[in-house]
Design a protein around this motif. Sequence first.
Motif, short mmCIF file in Angstrom:
data_model
loop_
_atom_site.label_atom_id
_atom_site.label_comp_id
_atom_site.label_asym_id
_atom_site.label_seq_id
_atom_site.Cartn_x
_atom_site.Cartn_y
_atom_site.Cartn_z
N ARG A 1 31.26 -7.36 -52.39
CA ARG A 1 30.78 -6.46 -53.44
C ARG A 1 29.36 -6.00 -53.17
N ASP A 2 28.53 -6.90 -52.64
CA ASP A 2 27.15 -6.53 -52.33
C ASP A 2 27.10 -5.44 -51.26
N ALA A 49 27.04 -11.36 -45.94
CA ALA A 49 26.92 -10.79 -47.29
C ALA A 49 28.26 -10.79 -48.02
N GLU A 50 28.19 -10.81 -49.34
CA GLU A 50 29.39 -10.71 -50.16
C GLU A 50 29.95 -9.28 -50.09
N GLU A 62 28.09 -2.16 -52.83
CA GLU A 62 27.02 -1.61 -53.66
C GLU A 62 25.93 -0.98 -52.79
N LEU A 63 25.65 -1.60 -51.64
CA LEU A 63 24.69 -1.00 -50.71
C LEU A 63 25.25 0.30 -50.14
#
Length: 223
Positions: free
Chosen positions: A92-93, A89-90, A96-97
């Motif tokens: 930033r992702d 996963a990125e 955000e999670l």
Amino acid sequence: MQPVRRTSLIAQVTEQLRAEIRSGRWPIGSRIPTEPELTELTGTGRNTVREAVQALVHAGVLERRQGSGTYVIAASEVGGTLGKFFADAEERDVLELRLALDTTAAALAAQRRDESDIATLRRLLAERSNHWDDDIPTAIAADVELHRAIVVASHNAVYLEFYDSLLPTIEQVIRSRTSKSDDSYDAEHNELVQAVIDGDGERASQAASCFLGSLIAEYPDAR
């Protein structure tokens, strides 16, 4: 662990290893005993132990690290599958999670924490702060464990298992961010922990939200 019966040895040893992980005696991120040690603990042969360990490696629960040993990376096969997904996963992702997960966990922890949770949070907060300037690897490990301890303090087993599946990726993101910035965010972590200890769910949630939100805002395409 107790020596196993001489039937379905690989399956029995695999289940014993899985039980050690589920119980928390071998927590996420810890190194499990060596093959000779496991052979002695289970009363089985080295090949049996090797096959049992390999079964959990294939399941995504354990990870072999060349020259270092075998480590726990998930609490269950489900967690292992999620962990493999999160690994790509990125950054930033992931943040955000975490924004969604950590803010809710902080609020729940403030409502449900007990004296043992409070002692753990204080210890990890101090360890994180004391080592940030002179031992970054130790400080990062304490940081990861601190955020996990807040989820533990929520006393929600399902929440914890899901969070544990994300933990290796969380640590990777923290290491990446730390290599780019020397900001320790001590004040933010102090506020978060104190709010949980004080039993103030709204304040704890807000502290987690502000801290993670500021990290997300560092990304140029964040909105």
